[in-house]
Design a protein around this motif. Structure first.
Motif: not given
Length: 77
Positions: A42-62
């Motif tokens: 997957v190629r992903a983008e986010a506004e910050s490293v913290d936002a990227l972490g939330r994307l991965v943990v809360a959305r992708v890993q679920s």
């Protein structure tokens, strides 16, 4: 903007379903089935490293069918 590749291992036979589901998540720019030790990249983008972490943990890993992820942030050297 932070960009990253997320390498995903899935349950047997779930790669296509996982890629399709993940491609619909906001922040994901590309999700493709691949061969080798990982099943989906997957190629992903986010506004910050913290936002990227939330994307991965809360959305992708679920997403159902994922067994393991490895997130690789892109660096500009």
């Amino acid at each position: 903007m932070v960009h990253a590749y997320i390498l995903i291992q899935t349950e047997v036979g779930k790669a296509a379903q996982v890629a399709t589901t993940i491609s619909e998540i906001a922040g994901v720019t590309k999700a493709e089935d691949v061969t080798g030790p990982y099943d989906v990249i997957v190629r992903a983008e986010a506004e910050s490293v913290d936002a990227l972490g939330r994307l991965v943990v809360a959305r992708v890993q679920s997403v159902d069918g994922i067994t393991r992820t490895l997130t690789c942030p892109v660096v500009n050297i």
